[in-house]
Each structure stands twice: as structure tokens, then as C-alpha cells.
Design an enzyme around this catalytic site. Structure first.
Site, mmCIF file in Angstrom:
data_model
loop_
_atom_site.group_PDB
_atom_site.id
_atom_site.type_symbol
_atom_site.label_atom_id
_atom_site.label_comp_id
_atom_site.label_asym_id
_atom_site.label_seq_id
_atom_site.Cartn_x
_atom_site.Cartn_y
_atom_site.Cartn_z
ATOM 1 N N ASP A 1 6.121 7.655 9.284
ATOM 2 C CA ASP A 1 6.030 8.489 8.115
ATOM 3 C C ASP A 1 4.974 9.456 8.541
ATOM 4 O O ASP A 1 3.900 8.959 9.070
ATOM 5 C CB ASP A 1 5.360 7.720 6.740
ATOM 6 C CG ASP A 1 4.315 6.679 7.129
ATOM 7 O OD1 ASP A 1 3.134 7.067 6.800
ATOM 8 O OD2 ASP A 1 4.458 5.465 7.753
ATOM 9 N N GLU B 1 -2.511 3.866 -3.354
ATOM 10 C CA GLU B 1 -3.713 3.442 -2.413
ATOM 11 C C GLU B 1 -5.025 3.875 -2.860
ATOM 12 O O GLU B 1 -5.163 4.828 -3.577
ATOM 13 C CB GLU B 1 -3.286 3.610 -0.973
ATOM 14 C CG GLU B 1 -3.049 5.024 -0.727
ATOM 15 C CD GLU B 1 -2.925 5.202 0.724
ATOM 16 O OE1 GLU B 1 -4.009 4.794 1.751
ATOM 17 O OE2 GLU B 1 -1.814 5.558 1.079
#
Length: 245
Positions: free
Chosen positions: A43, A130
Site C-alpha cells: 500500500d 487509525e
């Protein structure tokens, strides 16, 4: 006594790694069994800079999930280039959105949908939840669940498949089990996840791949090439019929 000896050995190993790395605490990431998890991916965002995607594809990388948007108006300036070049290199590609706690979920969905193309095969959309780099406020599980639902409904309607939810350890401890059930992308840097309801596993956050200067996140897919092909296909799934590894 045996447990004490094991703990002492682990502590010594950590100290040795600390000294060997010049005072920088370093852990060697867990390396997944490649026979069990043969499909590797990365990613990326603009932080990786200019990427040579053909070299990446030649270095045992089968898929890439690329940052597209963040919050209600931010667009990653490398997204369009990375998406086009990674696809041209033969990788399965997808897009992710960094979900902020200080913007309504509906606004964030509009941002993501306006940036990510709908007319080409894509891996399921990903929403990244997150605490690091996020707004300082921390929504309650109920508040996050409501805003996340406002994000997921239009995004999943636009792309025709259930989204995948990325959770760091801290976010998982706070919110897992309290948000809408979706396939998961788990981050576990030292051990194999102790649960099996995940699609992607991020096992390294400072990996190296040919074609990228510097660190990059490394991931594996739960399943083989057939699963990757199914994830990339035109969306025919619903949250009620979730993705299966």
C-alpha cells in the site's frame, strides 16, 4: 524458571537489536509463510515518491492499494499516476481513504467517490481507521459507527462491493466489534493475526521493494490468485454476502 529464562532471552535479543541498530529500536518483522500466503501486495501514497511500477511488479508484488483521499477534501496528489502506472504494470489495484474523525462521513464519501474511477476493475474500496495522524478528538464507538455508516453506504453503492476496513492495533482495540461488519485489513508486525476474518494482513511497515526508494508497507492476501481476481472483478457482492478468503 523456564518462563524467566525465555523472557531473559527475549530481553537480551531486543537489547542486542537496539545496540546493533545504533541505538534505534528495531524489530525484525514476522515473515509470513509464502506457501500459505502466496499473494503479496503493497500500500502506497505520495510518501513513496516516484515509483517504478514495472520493477515493483517484477519483485513478487501482485497488488497495490493506493491512497486516494483523506477527510472531506484532501486528494493524494500521486493517486492518479500511481493507479494508472500500477495497472499498466499488471498489478491488481485498489484505492483507500483515510477516515478523519473531524469530518462527517457523508462528506468523506463524496470526496472518495469523486476521485476514484468507477469504470474500471478495482479491488474493494478501503477505509483506513487509525489514530496516528488523525484529528485529536476520539469519537465514541457509537459516534464512529454512525459516521462510518454514512461513508460506507454511498461508497459501496458506487463501487458495487463491500468495503474493507483497515484497523491498526489501537483502533481495533477501541472499535472492533462496534462498527458495521466488514472484511478486515489487519496490521500485525510481529505475529500472524490471531483471528481469521481478514482479507489483507499488513505484516511489515518498513519493507523494501525494487522500484521504490525507501520504506513501504508489505501485505499478504488471505487466499491465492483466484481470490485476488475475484476481488478485482466487477462488484456483485453486498455487505450481506461478504468477501470470502
Amino acid at each position: 524458571m523456564k518462563n524467566r529464562i525465555v523472557l531473559f532471552g527475549l530481553a537480551s535479543l531486543v537489547l542486542l537489536c537496539f545496540v546493533a541498530a545504533g541505538g534505534y529500536l528495531y524489530f525484525r518483522a514476522f515473515s509470513p509463510d509464502r506457501d500459505k500466503y502466496p499473494v503479496r501486495g503493497i500500500d502506497v501514497s505520495h510518501h513513496q515518491g516516484q515509483i517504478d511500477w514495472r520493477r515493483v511488479a517484477a519483485d513478487d508484488v501482485a497488488f497495490a492499494v493506493i491512497k486516494a483521499t483523506e477527510g472531506g477534501d484532501h486528494v493524494d496528489d500521486a493517486f492518479a499516476r500511481n493507479l494508472e502506472e500500477a495497472r499498466a504494470a499488471g498489478l491488481a489495484v485498489g484505492a483507500y481513504h483515510f477516515f478523519t474523525f473531524c469530518r462527517p462521513g457523508a462528506d468523506q464519501a463524496k470526496n472518495f467517490i469523486s476521485v476514484v474511477p468507477h469504470d474500471q476493475p478495482l479491488l474493494p474500496p478501503v477505509v483506513d481507521i487509525e489514530f496516528g495522524g488523525n484529528c485529536p478528538q476520539r469519537p465514541t464507538p457509537e459516534q464512529l459507527s454512525a459516521e462510518l455508516a454514512a461513508f460506507l453506504a454511498p461508497v459501496e453503492a458506487a463501487f458495487g462491493k463491500p468495503a474493507i476496513v483497515y484497523l491498526t492495533d489501537e483502533a481495533a482495540q477501541t472499535y472492533a466489534g462496534r462498527i458495521a461488519a466488514r472484511p478486515l485489513w489487519l496490521r500485525s508486525l510481529l505475529l500472524e493475526p490471531d483471528r481469521d476474518d481478514w482479507i489483507y494482513w499488513q505484516y511489515h511497515n518498513r519493507g523494501r521493494v525494487d522500484g521504490i526508494n525507501g520504506d513501504v508497507d508489505l501485505n499478504v492476501l488471505q487466499g491465492g490468485p483466484a481470490v485476488l481476481a475475484a476481488l478485482s472483478a466487477a462488484g456483485l457482492l453486498t455487505p450481506e454476502a461478504p468477501l470470502s478468503p
